[in-house]
Design a protein around this motif. Sequence first.
Motif, PDB file in Angstrom:
ATOM      1  N   LEU A  40       0.819  -1.206   0.000  1.00 53.76           N
ATOM      2  CA  LEU A  40       0.000   0.000   0.000  1.00 53.76           C
ATOM      3  C   LEU A  40       0.856   1.259   0.000  1.00 53.76           C
ATOM      4  O   LEU A  40       0.548   2.228  -0.695  1.00 53.76           O
ATOM      5  CB  LEU A  40      -0.971   0.016   1.175  1.00 53.76           C
ATOM      6  N   ASN A  41       1.941   1.244   0.734  1.00 54.93           N
ATOM      7  CA  ASN A  41       2.848   2.389   0.758  1.00 54.93           C
ATOM      8  C   ASN A  41       3.401   2.669  -0.639  1.00 54.93           C
ATOM      9  O   ASN A  41       3.511   3.826  -1.059  1.00 54.93           O
ATOM     10  CB  ASN A  41       3.990   2.147   1.753  1.00 54.93           C
ATOM     11  N   LEU A  42       3.727   1.626  -1.358  1.00 61.22           N
ATOM     12  CA  LEU A  42       4.225   1.801  -2.728  1.00 61.22           C
ATOM     13  C   LEU A  42       3.147   2.392  -3.633  1.00 61.22           C
ATOM     14  O   LEU A  42       3.426   3.277  -4.448  1.00 61.22           O
ATOM     15  CB  LEU A  42       4.726   0.469  -3.285  1.00 61.22           C
ATOM     16  N   LEU A  43       1.912   1.907  -3.499  1.00 62.80           N
ATOM     17  CA  LEU A  43       0.818   2.459  -4.302  1.00 62.80           C
ATOM     18  C   LEU A  43       0.611   3.941  -4.000  1.00 62.80           C
ATOM     19  O   LEU A  43       0.431   4.748  -4.910  1.00 62.80           O
ATOM     20  CB  LEU A  43      -0.492   1.718  -4.025  1.00 62.80           C
ATOM     21  N   GLU A  44       0.623   4.284  -2.710  1.00 59.43           N
ATOM     22  CA  GLU A  44       0.386   5.671  -2.304  1.00 59.43           C
ATOM     23  C   GLU A  44       1.476   6.608  -2.794  1.00 59.43           C
ATOM     24  O   GLU A  44       1.225   7.799  -2.981  1.00 59.43           O
ATOM     25  CB  GLU A  44       0.265   5.762  -0.784  1.00 59.43           C
ATOM     26  N   ASP A  46       3.252   6.042  -5.669  1.00 56.44           N
ATOM     27  CA  ASP A  46       3.428   5.893  -7.111  1.00 56.44           C
ATOM     28  C   ASP A  46       2.987   7.187  -7.792  1.00 56.44           C
ATOM     29  O   ASP A  46       1.834   7.602  -7.657  1.00 56.44           O
ATOM     30  CB  ASP A  46       2.580   4.718  -7.619  1.00 56.44           C
ATOM     31  N   PRO A  47       3.869   7.844  -8.531  1.00 56.99           N
ATOM     32  CA  PRO A  47       3.504   9.123  -9.152  1.00 56.99           C
ATOM     33  C   PRO A  47       2.427   8.998 -10.236  1.00 56.99           C
ATOM     34  O   PRO A  47       1.828  10.002 -10.619  1.00 56.99           O
ATOM     35  CB  PRO A  47       4.827   9.622  -9.746  1.00 56.99           C
ATOM     36  N   LEU A  48       2.156   7.799 -10.701  1.00 60.82           N
ATOM     37  CA  LEU A  48       1.136   7.602 -11.729  1.00 60.82           C
ATOM     38  C   LEU A  48      -0.251   7.350 -11.157  1.00 60.82           C
ATOM     39  O   LEU A  48      -1.229   7.288 -11.894  1.00 60.82           O
ATOM     40  CB  LEU A  48       1.535   6.445 -12.649  1.00 60.82           C
ATOM     41  N   ILE A  49      -0.334   7.204  -9.827  1.00 63.66           N
ATOM     42  CA  ILE A  49      -1.624   6.960  -9.167  1.00 63.66           C
ATOM     43  C   ILE A  49      -1.914   8.149  -8.259  1.00 63.66           C
ATOM     44  O   ILE A  49      -1.187   8.392  -7.308  1.00 63.66           O
ATOM     45  CB  ILE A  49      -1.594   5.659  -8.337  1.00 63.66           C
ATOM     46  N   THR A  50      -2.976   8.866  -8.553  1.00 58.87           N
ATOM     47  CA  THR A  50      -3.314  10.006  -7.703  1.00 58.87           C
ATOM     48  C   THR A  50      -3.979   9.517  -6.414  1.00 58.87           C
ATOM     49  O   THR A  50      -4.562   8.431  -6.379  1.00 58.87           O
ATOM     50  CB  THR A  50      -4.271  10.982  -8.408  1.00 58.87           C
ATOM     51  N   ALA A  55      -8.259   6.580  -3.608  1.00 61.66           N
ATOM     52  CA  ALA A  55      -9.394   6.648  -2.677  1.00 61.66           C
ATOM     53  C   ALA A  55     -10.670   6.120  -3.341  1.00 61.66           C
ATOM     54  O   ALA A  55     -11.440   5.377  -2.716  1.00 61.66           O
ATOM     55  CB  ALA A  55      -9.599   8.086  -2.210  1.00 61.66           C
ATOM     56  N   GLN A  56     -10.885   6.486  -4.587  1.00 60.41           N
ATOM     57  CA  GLN A  56     -12.078   6.010  -5.290  1.00 60.41           C
ATOM     58  C   GLN A  56     -12.056   4.501  -5.477  1.00 60.41           C
ATOM     59  O   GLN A  56     -13.080   3.832  -5.302  1.00 60.41           O
ATOM     60  CB  GLN A  56     -12.203   6.715  -6.642  1.00 60.41           C
ATOM     61  N   ILE A  57     -10.903   3.962  -5.809  1.00 59.78           N
ATOM     62  CA  ILE A  57     -10.784   2.519  -6.013  1.00 59.78           C
ATOM     63  C   ILE A  57     -10.955   1.773  -4.689  1.00 59.78           C
ATOM     64  O   ILE A  57     -11.618   0.736  -4.634  1.00 59.78           O
ATOM     65  CB  ILE A  57      -9.438   2.169  -6.684  1.00 59.78           C
ATOM     66  N   LYS A  58     -10.370   2.297  -3.614  1.00 56.34           N
ATOM     67  CA  LYS A  58     -10.553   1.668  -2.299  1.00 56.34           C
ATOM     68  C   LYS A  58     -12.035   1.616  -1.940  1.00 56.34           C
ATOM     69  O   LYS A  58     -12.531   0.590  -1.469  1.00 56.34           O
ATOM     70  CB  LYS A  58      -9.805   2.440  -1.213  1.00 56.34           C
ATOM     71  N   ALA A  59     -12.722   2.715  -2.141  1.00 60.86           N
ATOM     72  CA  ALA A  59     -14.153   2.755  -1.822  1.00 60.86           C
ATOM     73  C   ALA A  59     -14.913   1.722  -2.651  1.00 60.86           C
ATOM     74  O   ALA A  59     -15.776   1.010  -2.133  1.00 60.86           O
ATOM     75  CB  ALA A  59     -14.706   4.156  -2.060  1.00 60.86           C
ATOM     76  N   LEU A 106     -13.788   8.894   5.963  1.00 62.64           N
ATOM     77  CA  LEU A 106     -12.507   8.300   6.344  1.00 62.64           C
ATOM     78  C   LEU A 106     -11.497   8.573   5.235  1.00 62.64           C
ATOM     79  O   LEU A 106     -11.784   8.335   4.057  1.00 62.64           O
ATOM     80  CB  LEU A 106     -12.634   6.783   6.502  1.00 62.64           C
ATOM     81  N   ALA A 107     -10.320   9.045   5.606  1.00 58.26           N
ATOM     82  CA  ALA A 107      -9.266   9.242   4.611  1.00 58.26           C
ATOM     83  C   ALA A 107      -8.829   7.901   4.039  1.00 58.26           C
ATOM     84  O   ALA A 107      -8.503   7.789   2.867  1.00 58.26           O
ATOM     85  CB  ALA A 107      -8.081   9.970   5.227  1.00 58.26           C
ATOM     86  N   ASP A 108      -8.856   6.861   4.877  1.00 56.54           N
ATOM     87  CA  ASP A 108      -8.487   5.519   4.436  1.00 56.54           C
ATOM     88  C   ASP A 108      -9.560   4.537   4.895  1.00 56.54           C
ATOM     89  O   ASP A 108      -9.525   4.064   6.034  1.00 56.54           O
ATOM     90  CB  ASP A 108      -7.128   5.123   5.006  1.00 56.54           C
TER      91      ASP A 108
END
Length: 120
Positions: A40-44, A46-50, A55-59, A106-108
């Motif tokens: 998750l830290n890597l995803l957060e 990643d400059p190509l993932i806003t 947040a939208q995908i997690k939801a 929730l932010a996360d």
Amino acid sequence: MLKSSFQEKLLSELAASKILTSQRYEEYLNILAATPESFLNLLENDPLITGEDLAQIKAKVLNLPYLNLEGQAINQEALKILPQHLAENYRLLIFSKSGDELSIALADPANYKALEAVEF
């Protein structure tokens, strides 16, 4: 740490939404298999993932409604329900209150400790 099935669903949805290329998807699959604790830290970072995309995908993966509160009026009385230190610690806020019903952002949404904290 997030459960592997959530991480896999998150990764699949990022690919299905064309946020990740197939090559990047494969790279993340390998990372997830080797070091799931850093995934998750890597995803957060990643400059190509806003942050908004993530947040939208997690939801979506968690089957929760997504709401962007930027520019929205927040009920000041609702904000006072939860102590500030808890809101900051769990990165959440109560933005609306109607009778006994509270609306919480929730932010996360995958932060299970935050979910437990608000089940009061």
